[in-house]
Design a protein around this motif. Structure first.
Motif, PDB file in Angstrom:
ATOM      1  N   GLY A 129     -11.734 -21.411 -21.549  1.00 13.17           N
ATOM      2  CA  GLY A 129     -12.097 -21.509 -20.140  1.00 13.17           C
ATOM      3  C   GLY A 129     -12.267 -22.944 -19.674  1.00 13.17           C
ATOM      4  O   GLY A 129     -12.880 -23.204 -18.649  1.00 13.17           O
ATOM      5  N   VAL A 130     -11.717 -23.898 -20.468  1.00 13.06           N
ATOM      6  CA  VAL A 130     -11.833 -25.302 -20.100  1.00 13.06           C
ATOM      7  C   VAL A 130     -10.546 -25.725 -19.395  1.00 13.06           C
ATOM      8  O   VAL A 130      -9.459 -25.244 -19.724  1.00 13.06           O
ATOM      9  N   VAL A 131     -10.681 -26.608 -18.388  1.00 17.87           N
ATOM     10  CA  VAL A 131      -9.498 -27.071 -17.678  1.00 17.87           C
ATOM     11  C   VAL A 131      -8.737 -28.071 -18.551  1.00 17.87           C
ATOM     12  O   VAL A 131      -9.303 -29.057 -19.028  1.00 17.87           O
ATOM     13  N   ILE A 132      -7.457 -27.781 -18.804  1.00 15.94           N
ATOM     14  CA  ILE A 132      -6.619 -28.673 -19.610  1.00 15.94           C
ATOM     15  C   ILE A 132      -5.919 -29.646 -18.664  1.00 15.94           C
ATOM     16  O   ILE A 132      -5.163 -29.229 -17.794  1.00 15.94           O
ATOM     17  N   HIS A 133      -6.158 -30.931 -18.844  1.00 17.41           N
ATOM     18  CA  HIS A 133      -5.601 -31.934 -17.943  1.00 17.41           C
ATOM     19  C   HIS A 133      -4.196 -32.352 -18.381  1.00 17.41           C
ATOM     20  O   HIS A 133      -3.961 -33.481 -18.749  1.00 17.41           O
ATOM     21  N   GLU A 134      -3.283 -31.427 -18.382  1.00 17.21           N
ATOM     22  CA  GLU A 134      -1.891 -31.739 -18.718  1.00 17.21           C
ATOM     23  C   GLU A 134      -1.003 -31.076 -17.694  1.00 17.21           C
ATOM     24  O   GLU A 134      -1.344 -30.022 -17.168  1.00 17.21           O
ATOM     25  N   PHE A 135       0.166 -31.689 -17.470  1.00 17.70           N
ATOM     26  CA  PHE A 135       1.081 -31.096 -16.503  1.00 17.70           C
ATOM     27  C   PHE A 135       1.629 -29.776 -17.031  1.00 17.70           C
ATOM     28  O   PHE A 135       2.134 -29.717 -18.153  1.00 17.70           O
ATOM     29  N   SER A 136       1.488 -28.740 -16.237  1.00 13.77           N
ATOM     30  CA  SER A 136       2.138 -27.478 -16.591  1.00 13.77           C
ATOM     31  C   SER A 136       2.274 -26.643 -15.331  1.00 13.77           C
ATOM     32  O   SER A 136       1.628 -26.923 -14.318  1.00 13.77           O
ATOM     33  N   LEU A 137       3.114 -25.632 -15.401  1.00 14.10           N
ATOM     34  CA  LEU A 137       3.292 -24.766 -14.237  1.00 14.10           C
ATOM     35  C   LEU A 137       2.582 -23.424 -14.437  1.00 14.10           C
ATOM     36  O   LEU A 137       2.796 -22.489 -13.680  1.00 14.10           O
ATOM     37  N   LYS A 138       1.716 -23.383 -15.466  1.00 12.79           N
ATOM     38  CA  LYS A 138       1.057 -22.113 -15.793  1.00 12.79           C
ATOM     39  C   LYS A 138       0.247 -21.566 -14.635  1.00 12.79           C
ATOM     40  O   LYS A 138       0.250 -20.372 -14.368  1.00 12.79           O
ATOM     41  N   THR A 139      -0.473 -22.474 -13.949  1.00 13.36           N
ATOM     42  CA  THR A 139      -1.301 -22.026 -12.845  1.00 13.36           C
ATOM     43  C   THR A 139      -0.447 -21.407 -11.743  1.00 13.36           C
ATOM     44  O   THR A 139      -0.804 -20.397 -11.153  1.00 13.36           O
ATOM     45  N   TYR A 140       0.716 -22.043 -11.498  1.00 15.41           N
ATOM     46  CA  TYR A 140       1.598 -21.501 -10.459  1.00 15.41           C
ATOM     47  C   TYR A 140       2.168 -20.151 -10.877  1.00 15.41           C
ATOM     48  O   TYR A 140       2.352 -19.270 -10.039  1.00 15.41           O
ATOM     49  N   ALA A 141       2.439 -19.994 -12.182  1.00 13.25           N
ATOM     50  CA  ALA A 141       2.908 -18.687 -12.657  1.00 13.25           C
ATOM     51  C   ALA A 141       1.845 -17.636 -12.355  1.00 13.25           C
ATOM     52  O   ALA A 141       2.143 -16.529 -11.896  1.00 13.25           O
ATOM     53  N   HIS A 142       0.599 -18.025 -12.553  1.00 13.50           N
ATOM     54  CA  HIS A 142      -0.518 -17.132 -12.274  1.00 13.50           C
ATOM     55  C   HIS A 142      -0.620 -16.834 -10.770  1.00 13.50           C
ATOM     56  O   HIS A 142      -0.904 -15.719 -10.352  1.00 13.50           O
TER      57      HIS A 142
END
Lengths: 270, 313
Positions: free
Chosen positions: B64-77
């Motif tokens: 449940g920790v915010v990972i500070h790396e570029f990814s599109l996972k949040t947008y997939a969600h």
């Protein structure tokens, strides 16, 4: 522009109904401030009392600090907005520069985008910069969306002020400062005042951006939102609401009166 | 007195600075433009970019920790069914509110510009400005008590023997509910009420810019008033409606207080943002949600600018 032509009755009716729709609800706020019933919004109101005014005044110490904070924030935010808004208006009026057309867009963005975006953006920026939430973070948020109100009013006034007045002043030997003091400022004074009044009203009422940029501080609208979510004494909320209407009414009327014989009507830029 | 004051001032450092500024318009411009640009360009736009950046981070599923790396996972969600339903619900509400606002605002604006005497016009103007500037919360609250089950509307419906109509409205699936203050109809009414002044003012501005000569020409060429309205006045007032809809649409897209106070508890975009950044602690998803209003309004503003709506703001 009325030219003696007859007005269709449907148009009259629609206008009348529309204005009624805009104003009736505020009357009910006033009416319910006198309701003796504090558990529900039953209508017709069974019994009337004026006791909630004294309850709000005497027995609710939570109201006063919230009111004081709101006034303080609104005053400082208005001051910042007055400076930034008139500087931007002067720049846009006096010179042509790259991106001039985008300035209005940039200034209007904080009120054209929903408050929650401005709020959450500022909040995450404060977090990233490790600035803790305080009185000043609220002020920064409020000033950001108040600038455009002053800008609109002052720019509209500038556009109606003949530029050659300034040149005449310079030709007659006044320097820039004197021209500013004797020509420019008197010309825009009422526009500044009107813009300031509206900025004050805007800040005094603001709740969304404040939710995100405040720490533990409670402005009057935040207090009110709390009362709406978890009502304690409903009529007290009404009393405060009536008071809020009155306190914003005054600057709005003043702003309207200050710009009454001009085309740049104060509020059109909200 | 005035001249004495002026001559006295015209010496010294201030004089030198003032004249230097007058001779260097670029320096003056930089001084004028600098502070507002720094404030809005850096503080405000900077914050918006910080928000955009956060939407590309993601929440670690286990910790449940915010990972500070570029990814599109949040947008997939963001594009999953439940979240898309929130977006569609909000956009549909915003569109309905915008059309209703136009329907209510246009006659008022038209009457103000084309029929009202100047005194009446000033009065109506004030009548529009006061609600626009008076407290948003107070005005929402007013509807809470009007729409309540035991409140004003129910009482009037009973007096007018229209209870069947009210019950019929509330019985409509989806938009109905147990009472007006807990249904989409209620949410819709409050949205329209709050934003309608934002629609009236730009339409007034647009109607005022319709040249009188065009209307006269149309009449001279034999159009009936109705045709003149449809072929001349209405098209020329479109920029006003577009300008007004910038506000009604955008403000509805992001509002979370109105649906919270009046409505059923199904979330709108604003409520989702609030929940994600608050209790859920998923700031990347909250940030990704805010991209919806930003993108929609960005496209909208570009189109509006092309249509000349900014002159009517």
């Amino acid at each position: 522009m009325s030219s003696g032509k007859s007005t269709p009755w449907a148009l009259r009716l629609a206008t009348f109904a529309g204005m009624l729709f805009l104003h009736l609800p505020l009357l009910f706020i006033l009416l319910y401030a006198f309701s003796a019933e504090d558990k529900s919004f039953v209508f017709p109101i069974p019994e009337f009392t004026a006791k909630w005014f004294s309850v709000a005044w005497n027995d609710r110490p939570d109201i006063w600090p919230a009111l004081a904070l709101s006034v303080k924030v609104a005053l400082i935010a208005t001051l910042i907005a007055l400076v930034l808004g008139s500087l931007a208006a002067a720049a846009v009026w006096r010179s042509k520069f790259f991106g001039r057309d985008s300035i209005s867009l940039l200034l209007i963005l904080p009120i054209a985008l929903p408050g929650i975006i401005t709020g959450i953006a500022l909040r995450s920026a404060f977090n990233l910069a490790e600035i803790s939430f305080s009185f000043w973070t609220i002020v920064v948020g409020h000033a950001t969306f108040c600038v455009v109100v002053v800008y609109n009013n002052v720019l509209a006034r500038f556009r109606r002020t003949a530029g050659n007045l300034i040149e005449a002043s310079m030709d007659l030997g006044a320097n820039g400062l004197q021209t500013l003091r004797h020509i420019v400022l008197p010309n825009i004074a009422t526009a500044l005042l009107a813009g300031g009044m509206l900025a004050f009203a805007l800040s005094f009422d603001e709740v969304v951006v404040t939710t995100f940029t405040a720490g533990q501080q409670e402005t009057l609208p935040i207090w009110m939102l709390g009362e709406l979510m978890r009502p304690r004494q409903r009529p007290v909320t009404n009393v405060v609401a009536v008071f809020v209407i009155a306190i914003t009414f005054i600057p709005i009327m003043l702003a309207f009166w200050l710009t009454r014989d001009t085309q740049d009507v104060a509020g059109s830029g909200k | 007195m005035q001249t004495a004051a002026i001559t006295r001032e015209s010496h010294g450092v201030a004089h030198a600075i003032a004249n230097a500024l007058y001779r260097n318009p670029r320096l003056l411009l930089a001084l004028l433009l600098g502070p507002p640009l720094i404030w809005l360009g850096i503080v405000y736009l900077g914050s918006l970019f910080a928000l955009l950046a956060q939407s590309f981070f993601h929440l670690d599923d286990f910790s449940g920790v915010v990972i500070h790396e570029f990814s599109l996972k949040t947008y997939a969600h963001l594009f999953t069914g439940a979240n898309m339903a929130i977006v569609l619900r909000t956009v549909a509400m915003a569109a309905a509110v915008t059309f209703a606002c136009i329907a209510i605002a246009y006659p008022i604006a038209y009457y103000m510009v084309r029929h009202a005497s100047s005194k009446m016009k000033a009065l109506l103007f004030l009548g529009v400005m006061l609600p626009l500037w008076s407290s948003y919360l107070v005005r929402v609250y007013a509807w809470k008590l009007i729409l309540a089950k035991e409140g004003v509307i129910t009482w009037f419906a009973e007096r007018l023997h229209l209870t069947w109509l009210l019950d019929g409205l509330l019985a409509i699936p989806t938009i109905g509910g147990p009472s007006l203050s807990t249904s989409y109809i209620g949410t819709f009414i409050v949205f329209v009420y709050i934003w309608v002044p934002y629609m009236i003012l730009p339409i007034v501005a647009a109607l005022e810019r319709v040249p009188k000569s065009l209307i006269e020409a149309s009449a001279d060429l034999g159009s009936r008033p109705r045709d003149t309205f449809r072929n001349v006045i209405l098209p020329l007032s479109v920029p006003g409606m577009v300008a007004g809809s910038i506000f009604t649409f955008s403000l509805t897209l992001g509002d979370y207080i109105i649906p919270n106070i009046v409505g059923n508890s199904r979330p709108f975009i604003g409520m989702a943002v609030l929940a994600q950044q608050g209790t859920a602690g998923n700031i990347p998803l909250a940030a990704a949600f805010t991209m919806w209003p930003i993108v929609i309004m960005g496209v909208y503003l570009i189109v509006a600018k092309r249509k000349g709506a900014f002159e009517a703001l």
